[in-house]
Design a protein around this motif. Structure first.
Motif, mmCIF file in Angstrom:
data_model
loop_
_atom_site.group_PDB
_atom_site.id
_atom_site.type_symbol
_atom_site.label_atom_id
_atom_site.label_comp_id
_atom_site.label_asym_id
_atom_site.label_seq_id
_atom_site.Cartn_x
_atom_site.Cartn_y
_atom_site.Cartn_z
ATOM 1 N N THR A 143 35.476 42.737 30.625
ATOM 2 C CA THR A 143 35.832 42.108 29.346
ATOM 3 C C THR A 143 37.036 41.187 29.508
ATOM 4 N N MET A 144 38.046 41.655 30.249
ATOM 5 C CA MET A 144 39.217 40.823 30.489
ATOM 6 C C MET A 144 38.893 39.677 31.440
ATOM 7 N N PHE A 145 38.064 39.962 32.430
ATOM 8 C CA PHE A 145 37.755 39.002 33.492
ATOM 9 C C PHE A 145 37.032 37.768 32.958
ATOM 10 N N VAL A 146 36.073 37.971 32.071
ATOM 11 C CA VAL A 146 35.309 36.831 31.551
ATOM 12 C C VAL A 146 36.157 35.942 30.645
ATOM 13 N N GLY A 147 37.343 36.412 30.288
ATOM 14 C CA GLY A 147 38.219 35.609 29.457
ATOM 15 C C GLY A 147 38.792 34.406 30.173
ATOM 16 N N TYR A 148 38.804 34.461 31.523
ATOM 17 C CA TYR A 148 39.371 33.325 32.252
ATOM 18 C C TYR A 148 38.605 32.933 33.511
ATOM 19 N N ASP A 149 37.771 33.810 34.057
ATOM 20 C CA ASP A 149 37.048 33.464 35.267
ATOM 21 C C ASP A 149 35.925 32.471 34.960
ATOM 22 N N LEU A 150 35.892 31.372 35.677
ATOM 23 C CA LEU A 150 34.967 30.288 35.367
ATOM 24 C C LEU A 150 33.511 30.675 35.607
ATOM 25 N N LEU A 151 33.247 31.468 36.641
ATOM 26 C CA LEU A 151 31.874 31.909 36.878
ATOM 27 C C LEU A 151 31.521 33.095 35.990
ATOM 28 N N GLY A 152 32.463 34.015 35.805
ATOM 29 C CA GLY A 152 32.205 35.204 35.004
ATOM 30 C C GLY A 152 31.807 34.883 33.578
ATOM 31 N N ARG A 153 32.408 33.864 32.985
ATOM 32 C CA ARG A 153 32.096 33.532 31.601
ATOM 33 C C ARG A 153 30.729 32.856 31.473
ATOM 34 N N ARG A 154 30.234 32.299 32.575
ATOM 35 C CA ARG A 154 28.920 31.650 32.555
ATOM 36 C C ARG A 154 27.804 32.572 33.034
ATOM 37 N N PHE A 155 28.175 33.551 33.860
ATOM 38 C CA PHE A 155 27.195 34.495 34.396
ATOM 39 C C PHE A 155 27.836 35.873 34.385
ATOM 40 N N VAL A 156 27.678 36.580 33.265
ATOM 41 C CA VAL A 156 28.379 37.850 33.037
ATOM 42 C C VAL A 156 28.113 38.899 34.115
ATOM 43 N N PRO A 157 26.910 39.004 34.688
ATOM 44 C CA PRO A 157 26.711 40.009 35.745
ATOM 45 C C PRO A 157 27.690 39.871 36.909
ATOM 46 N N TYR A 158 28.190 38.665 37.131
ATOM 47 C CA TYR A 158 29.180 38.471 38.195
ATOM 48 C C TYR A 158 30.454 39.252 37.900
ATOM 49 N N ALA A 159 30.838 39.328 36.629
ATOM 50 C CA ALA A 159 32.034 40.077 36.245
ATOM 51 C C ALA A 159 31.883 41.557 36.556
ATOM 52 N N TYR A 160 30.676 42.080 36.383
ATOM 53 C CA TYR A 160 30.424 43.484 36.705
ATOM 54 C C TYR A 160 30.366 43.712 38.217
ATOM 55 N N ALA A 161 29.876 42.721 38.940
ATOM 56 C CA ALA A 161 29.706 42.870 40.383
ATOM 57 C C ALA A 161 31.010 42.662 41.152
ATOM 58 N N TYR A 162 31.949 41.944 40.558
ATOM 59 C CA TYR A 162 33.162 41.536 41.271
ATOM 60 C C TYR A 162 33.906 42.698 41.927
ATOM 61 N N PRO A 163 34.205 43.795 41.220
ATOM 62 C CA PRO A 163 34.950 44.885 41.866
ATOM 63 C C PRO A 163 34.231 45.459 43.073
ATOM 64 N N TYR A 164 32.905 45.538 43.011
ATOM 65 C CA TYR A 164 32.130 46.070 44.126
ATOM 66 C C TYR A 164 32.152 45.106 45.312
ATOM 67 N N LEU A 165 32.092 43.809 45.024
ATOM 68 C CA LEU A 165 32.157 42.806 46.081
ATOM 69 C C LEU A 165 33.531 42.828 46.758
#
Length: 245
Positions: A143-165
């Motif tokens: 929720t916090m990440f998509v507030g500023y990450d350029l890819l996360g706000r356009r492709f929400v699954p990336y925000a969920y995957a980021y910590p695992y990556l």
């Protein structure tokens, strides 16, 4: 002349109020002799609350005046905390522990504190701990990440995957295992993160919280946040040009 305070706190067989313990310690550290009154049953506690018209315990009294609970006591002594205050402490704590681990392992492995592997382990361990903090509550982090990450706000699954990556890249980099996975992962997420933070902070001039320690911290988005991403990019490039040690 000795200073005396009266403290009323819950001390029961199955529950000892932690704030009562901390209040007693705070008073004693300030030179007070504490009259420590235990509330040993639920009935006794409820009766005390009714008598003094309070909602919680512990309660401290100094010179016959009720000070209040633990936070009120901290405020009385000028030690009040601002829950909304932004701080880099969580990130700096991660970096400090990461460096200490890297130095310790380098001393064990090579007999000296500062080696090339020290720097590599420092980055990898810091990445791993930051990822662990994010993984504690991926929903809040995203929720916090998509507030500023350029890819996360356009492709929400990336925000969920980021910590695992991030965790995967960190663990593999620590042992220089499967570099064909860790290098591109770290380079891509680090680059996107660096561009996103730079754009939000230095172009848009936004004053927002960083998701770097998960959703629980109050870390401002800024240079320290940018350094996490730049370190990932730097580590990826370093491992690419120095594939073996």
């Amino acid at each position: 002349m000795s200073k005396t305070a009266k403290l009323y706190r819950m001390v029961m067989d199955k529950h000892v109020c932690p704030y009562g313990i901390k209040s007693k310690h705070l008073l004693e550290s300030k030179g007070y002799s504490v009259e420590d009154h235990w509330l040993t049953t639920r009935e006794e506690t409820d009766a005390f609350k009714r008598e003094h018209d309070v909602q919680t315990t512990p309660q401290t009294f100094i010179d016959g005046k009720r000070i209040g609970g633990h936070e009120a006591l901290r405020e009385f002594f000028g030690k009040a905390r601002d829950p909304n205050k932004k701080t880099y402490r969580p990130v700096l704590a991660v970096f400090a522990v990461g460096l200490a681990l890297a130095v310790s392992l380098s001393l064990f492995s090579f007999g000296t504190a500062f080696t090339v592997r020290t720097a590599e382990w420092f980055v990898a361990f810091s990445m791993a701990m930051l990822a662990m903090l994010k993984l504690q509550d991926v929903e809040q982090f995203s929720t916090m990440f998509v507030g500023y990450d350029l890819l996360g706000r356009r492709f929400v699954p990336y925000a969920y995957a980021y910590p695992y990556l991030e965790a995967t890249a960190a663990v593999l980099m620590a042992g220089r295992i499967l570099p064909w996975i860790s290098i591109p992962v770290a380079f891509v997420i680090g680059s996107i993160g660096a561009i996103s933070v730079f754009y939000a902070v230095y172009i848009q001039k936004r004053d927002i919280k960083c998701a770097c320690v998960g959703g629980s911290g109050n870390v401002p988005l800024g240079f320290i946040s940018l350094s996490e991403n730049l370190a990932m990019v730097g580590m990826a490039i370093w491992m690419l040009v120095r594939p073996t040690m």
